[in-house]
Design an enzyme around this catalytic site. Structure first.
Site, PDB file in Angstrom:
ATOM      1  N   GLU A 180      42.636  63.113  22.146  1.00 44.37           N
ATOM      2  CA  GLU A 180      41.694  64.346  22.413  1.00 44.37           C
ATOM      3  C   GLU A 180      40.412  63.604  22.886  1.00 44.37           C
ATOM      4  O   GLU A 180      39.717  63.010  22.088  1.00 44.37           O
ATOM      5  CB  GLU A 180      41.632  65.318  21.231  1.00 44.37           C
ATOM      6  N   ASP A 191      30.918  72.966  17.537  1.00 39.86           N
ATOM      7  CA  ASP A 191      30.722  71.538  16.774  1.00 39.86           C
ATOM      8  C   ASP A 191      29.667  71.426  15.892  1.00 39.86           C
ATOM      9  O   ASP A 191      28.635  72.003  15.827  1.00 39.86           O
ATOM     10  CB  ASP A 191      30.600  70.473  18.016  1.00 39.86           C
TER      11      ASP A 191
END
Length: 270
Positions: A60, A71
C-alpha cells in the site's frame, strides 16, 4: 469466490484476490505494509518500499496530502516531509511505476479524494493504470456519493476499497461491503491511524462477521497494528493485516525496515 478470466476491466481485482488466495492457502493472513510515497525522500523511498514490497503480499502506497484527516501524527509528518521534498501526486505514481518495473507484487494506492480531483479523475486513473497500480483505497469517499470515481477506476482495471469503522451501522457496512471490488478495509479503532499501545481487536470480529454477510470479499484490518503480536491477533480474524505507522517510525529512527517487515510478516501466520 469463483475466479473469472482476467480482463482489462478486472485486472486489479483478479490480482488482489489471487494474492489473498495464496496467503490463505499458506495458512496466513495477507501481509500489507504501507509507506507514504516519497518518504523520507524520493531516492530512499525506492529502497524502503522495495524492501517492503519484497516481503509483502500486497503493498500500500499513500499519496502525500496536506490535510489527511484520517491519519495520525506519524503519517501526517511523513506526508509533510514528502511534500516538502517535492513528491506530488504525479510523482508518487512515477515512483510506483519504478517499483513495478522491479517487482510484480500487487500495489494499491491510498489517497484522499482531493488529490484525484487536483489531477483530474480520468487523468489520475490513466496514470495509475500506466504505473501498474492494482487498486485504490479511498478513505474519505462515501461509496454512494461519487459513482464517477468507481466507474473510472473499473474502466482502468483498478479495484476500489472503502472503509468501515467500529461506529459503522449495519446499513453502512452493507453499503460499503457491496461497493468494494478489491477488498474491504476495517478500521480496528475509532480515530486516526497510528501504532498504539495496547491495541486490541475490540469490535473487529463483529465488524468482520457483519461485512461477510453482505459481500464475498477479503476483509483487511488496519490502524493500530504495531508488532508481530498485534499482527497475529488480527490475522486470526482478518484476511489481511495492514501495517503503516510502525514502518514510518522505523525509517525515522534509522531502524532496519526489512527486519521489522520479516517480524510482522511472520506474525500474520495463523
Amino acid at each position: 469466490m469463483t475466479a473469472t478470466p482476467e480482463t482489462a476491466t478486472n485486472r486489479g481485482v483478479q490480482r488482489l484476490h489471487a494474492a489473498f488466495a495464496r496467503a490463505e492457502a499458506e495458512g496466513r493472513a495477507a501481509f500489507i505494509p504501507f509507506m507514504t510515497g516519497g518518504y523520507p525522500d524520493a531516492a530512499r523511498f525506492g529502497e524502503v518500499a522495495g524492501d517492503l514490497l519484497a516481503r509483502a503480499d500486497i503493498m500500500e502506497v499513500g499519496i502525500p496530502y496536506s490535510d489527511p484527516l484520517g491519519d495520525g501524527p506519524t503519517i501526517q509528518r511523513a506526508s509533510e516531509q514528502a511534500l516538502a521534498g517535492g513528491t506530488s501526486t504525479r510523482r508518487t505514481l512515477e515512483l510506483v511505476r519504478e517499483l513495478r518495473q522491479k517487482d510484480d507484487t500487487p500495489i494499491v494506492i491510498m489517497t484522499y479524494i482531493n488529490p484525484i480531483y487536483a489531477v483530474g479523475p480520468a487523468e489520475f486513473m490513466r496514470l495509475a493504470q500506466e504505473a501498474g497500480v492494482d487498486g485504490l483505497i479511498l478513505p474519505d469517499l462515501p461509496p454512494d456519493q461519487d459513482l464517477e470515481i468507481a466507474d473510472l477506476a473499473a474502466q482502468h482495471g483498478l479495484a476500489v476499497t472503502f472503509l468501515i469503522a467500529p461506529t459503522s451501522t449495519p446499513e453502512r457496512v452493507k453499503l460499503v461491503a457491496e461497493a468494494c471490488t478489491g477488498f474491504l478495509y476495517a478500521v480496528s479503532v475509532t480515530g486516526v491511524t497510528g501504532a498504539r499501545e495496547g491495541a486490541a481487536l475490540g469490535e473487529v470480529p463483529r465488524m468482520l462477521d457483519l461485512a461477510r454477510q453482505y459481500a464475498q470479499r477479503p476483509v483487511v484490518v488496519g490502524f493500530g497494528v504495531k508488532d508481530a503480536a498485534t499482527a497475529q491477533q488480527v490475522a486470526q480474524v482478518a484476511d489481511g493485516v495492514v501495517v503503516g505507522s510502525a514502518f514510518i517510525n522505523a525509517v525515522a529512527a534509522g531502524r532496519d525496515v526489512g527486519a521489522l517487515a520479516d517480524e510482522l510478516a511472520a506474525g500474520c501466520r495463523r
